[in-house]
Enzyme design. Structure first.
Site, mmCIF file in Angstrom:
data_model
loop_
_atom_site.group_PDB
_atom_site.id
_atom_site.type_symbol
_atom_site.label_atom_id
_atom_site.label_comp_id
_atom_site.label_asym_id
_atom_site.label_seq_id
_atom_site.Cartn_x
_atom_site.Cartn_y
_atom_site.Cartn_z
ATOM 1 N N TRP A 34 -16.324 -11.913 -16.404
ATOM 2 C CA TRP A 34 -16.405 -10.677 -17.195
ATOM 3 C C TRP A 34 -15.048 -10.294 -17.773
ATOM 4 C CZ3 TRP A 34 -17.830 -11.167 -12.087
ATOM 5 C CH2 TRP A 34 -16.888 -10.733 -11.149
ATOM 6 N N ARG A 35 -13.993 -10.986 -17.323
ATOM 7 C CA ARG A 35 -12.688 -10.737 -17.947
ATOM 8 C C ARG A 35 -12.520 -11.574 -19.210
ATOM 9 N NH1 ARG A 35 -8.705 -10.436 -12.623
ATOM 10 N NH2 ARG A 35 -9.156 -8.272 -12.162
ATOM 11 N N GLU A 47 -19.167 -3.798 -13.834
ATOM 12 C CA GLU A 47 -18.639 -2.562 -13.249
ATOM 13 C C GLU A 47 -19.637 -1.948 -12.272
ATOM 14 O OE1 GLU A 47 -15.716 -1.086 -13.301
ATOM 15 O OE2 GLU A 47 -14.910 -2.713 -14.498
ATOM 16 N N THR A 53 -19.358 -3.745 -4.134
ATOM 17 C CA THR A 53 -19.210 -5.118 -3.658
ATOM 18 C C THR A 53 -17.897 -5.687 -4.200
ATOM 19 O OG1 THR A 53 -21.601 -5.261 -3.903
ATOM 20 C CG2 THR A 53 -20.469 -7.321 -3.501
ATOM 21 N N LEU A 92 -27.053 -6.132 -3.567
ATOM 22 C CA LEU A 92 -26.030 -5.470 -4.384
ATOM 23 C C LEU A 92 -25.891 -3.979 -4.088
ATOM 24 C CD1 LEU A 92 -26.741 -7.387 -7.691
ATOM 25 C CD2 LEU A 92 -24.601 -7.432 -6.419
ATOM 26 N N GLY A 93 -26.469 -3.530 -2.999
ATOM 27 C CA GLY A 93 -26.277 -2.122 -2.626
ATOM 28 C C GLY A 93 -27.408 -1.250 -3.153
ATOM 29 N N TYR A 94 -27.120 0.033 -3.289
ATOM 30 C CA TYR A 94 -28.179 0.989 -3.640
ATOM 31 C C TYR A 94 -29.005 0.536 -4.829
ATOM 32 C CZ TYR A 94 -25.535 4.212 -0.748
ATOM 33 O OH TYR A 94 -24.876 4.803 0.291
ATOM 34 N N TYR A 132 -15.212 7.140 -14.158
ATOM 35 C CA TYR A 132 -14.474 5.914 -13.858
ATOM 36 C C TYR A 132 -15.073 4.708 -14.600
ATOM 37 C CZ TYR A 132 -12.452 1.995 -11.534
ATOM 38 O OH TYR A 132 -11.799 0.815 -11.314
ATOM 39 N N ASP A 150 -7.486 5.044 -9.804
ATOM 40 C CA ASP A 150 -8.357 4.952 -8.629
ATOM 41 C C ASP A 150 -7.473 4.875 -7.386
ATOM 42 O OD1 ASP A 150 -7.333 2.427 -8.674
ATOM 43 O OD2 ASP A 150 -9.248 1.380 -8.787
ATOM 44 N N CYS A 198 -0.468 -5.098 -3.740
ATOM 45 C CA CYS A 198 -0.156 -3.816 -3.115
ATOM 46 C C CYS A 198 -1.400 -3.280 -2.410
ATOM 47 C CB CYS A 198 0.363 -2.827 -4.160
ATOM 48 S SG CYS A 198 1.284 -1.478 -3.401
ATOM 49 N N CYS A 204 4.351 -7.724 -0.607
ATOM 50 C CA CYS A 204 5.393 -7.636 -1.642
ATOM 51 C C CYS A 204 6.040 -9.001 -1.912
ATOM 52 C CB CYS A 204 6.468 -6.655 -1.223
ATOM 53 S SG CYS A 204 5.861 -5.132 -0.509
#
Ligand code: SF4
Length: 308
Positions: A34-35, A47, A53, A92-94, A132, A150, A198, A204
């Site tokens: 998707w990038r 998204e 996930t 995939l959740g809800y 978002y 975020d 990060c 680092c």
């Protein structure tokens, strides 16, 4: 701090800071399909899937989804029960997210003549698309978003530039640091930094963070953050300092403790909490690992050097 006082935690010259992050992203980023696209439909699917996930776990479901329903028209025409079944089959959740996605596809056709809105505000008219997600689609599909703020971004800004834990300030600083008109590259890059470098326990040195030379946390060794209220694992931060000792010694034949200390942390004070005693502890671990040797000549001040 009095109301209205300016908080200016960012370096005066932002260009090298931006350039360091963008070129790091260019070199190092994980490749996700998707990038590689600017299709808002495919980006919206990624998204919504990634809301619950991890990115690397949605690669296969995302590919299967857009293979089965390749366009917003195809999804709008699908039977909602099939979309929901796909969602639960792929854990995939809800399931509501599948319903909303299907509903949103219908809205694009009926309310926007089949054309995705391109600005964050209008995108929020779509079912299940909050601020978002709207901003992410505007950024990644249309290069027309605001700076993402975020948890990851807050953690980075708090550590790197000592930004106070205040949402309004995070938002302002995130907007200031983002180069104008580059929301796609920038938001991808800063989110990737939070996702792989990060993290709550930062990597680092291990991951070669491009912001080390500006980073307040890196200089002080305090890696707490709004979502990391206590210092991340002792070993995590100690590893950073060990890396810095090795780097500093790599640039010099040998160094006395008090010459080495300030190169390892800016708050080094010979007699302080992070002083000679603390540095000796680090050096002794490194000596046990065979990386460093410490020698006291004629009973004088000890010097450290890399074991070659
Ligand atoms: S140097 Fe470390 S703490 Fe600072 S931004 Fe990079 S990963 Fe985060």
């Amino acid at each position: 701090m009095a109301d209205g006082d300016a908080i200016e935690p960012l370096p005066d010259d932002l260009e090298p800071v931006r350039e360091a992050l963008l070129s790091w992203y260019e070199r190092e980023h994980r490749e996700f399909p998707w990038r590689e696209t600017t299709d808002p439909y495919r980006i919206l699917v990624s998204e919504v899937m990634s809301q619950q996930t991890q990115l690397d776990r949605i690669v296969d479901p995302w590919a299967a989804f857009v293979d089965r329903w390749p366009t917003v028209e195809a999804l709008a025409a699908a039977d909602r029960a099939d979309v929901v079944a796909f969602w639960s089959d792929h854990s995939l959740g809800y399931n509501n997210r599948a319903r909303y996605l299907h509903e949103a596809a219908g809205q694009v056709l009926d309310e926007f003549d089949g054309e995705f809105p391109s600005d964050p505000e209008t995108l929020q008219a779509l079912q299940g698309v909050g601020p978002y997600t709207a901003n992410a689609v505007a950024s990644f599909a249309f290069d027309d978003g605001d700076a993402v703020v975020d948890t990851n971004v807050k953690r980075i800004l708090y550590r790197a530039f000592d930004v106070p834990d205040d949402d309004a300030v995070f938002e302002r600083v995130a907007g200031e640091i983002m180069p104008g008109g580059e929301s796609r590259a920038w938001n991808n890059a800063i989110m990737e930094l939070g996702g792989v470098v990060c993290q709550q326990t930062p990597e680092c040195d291990g991951e070669g963070c491009p912001w080390r030379e500006w980073c307040h946390a890196y200089q002080t060794g305090d890696f707490t953050a709004p979502d990391v209220p206590t210092q991340p694992s002792f070993e995590g931060s100690r590893r950073q300092f060990r890396g810095r000792v090795v780097r500093a010694l790599g640039e010099h034949d040998e160094l006395s403790l008090d010459d080495l200390g300030p190169k390892v942390r800016v708050d080094y004070a010979p007699e302080g909490e992070h002083g000679r005693e603390w540095l000796r502890g680090l050096l002794s671990d490194l000596a046990d690992d065979g990386l460093v040797e410490v020698e006291s000549r004629d009973g004088g001040e000890p010097v450290a050097r890399l074991r070659r």
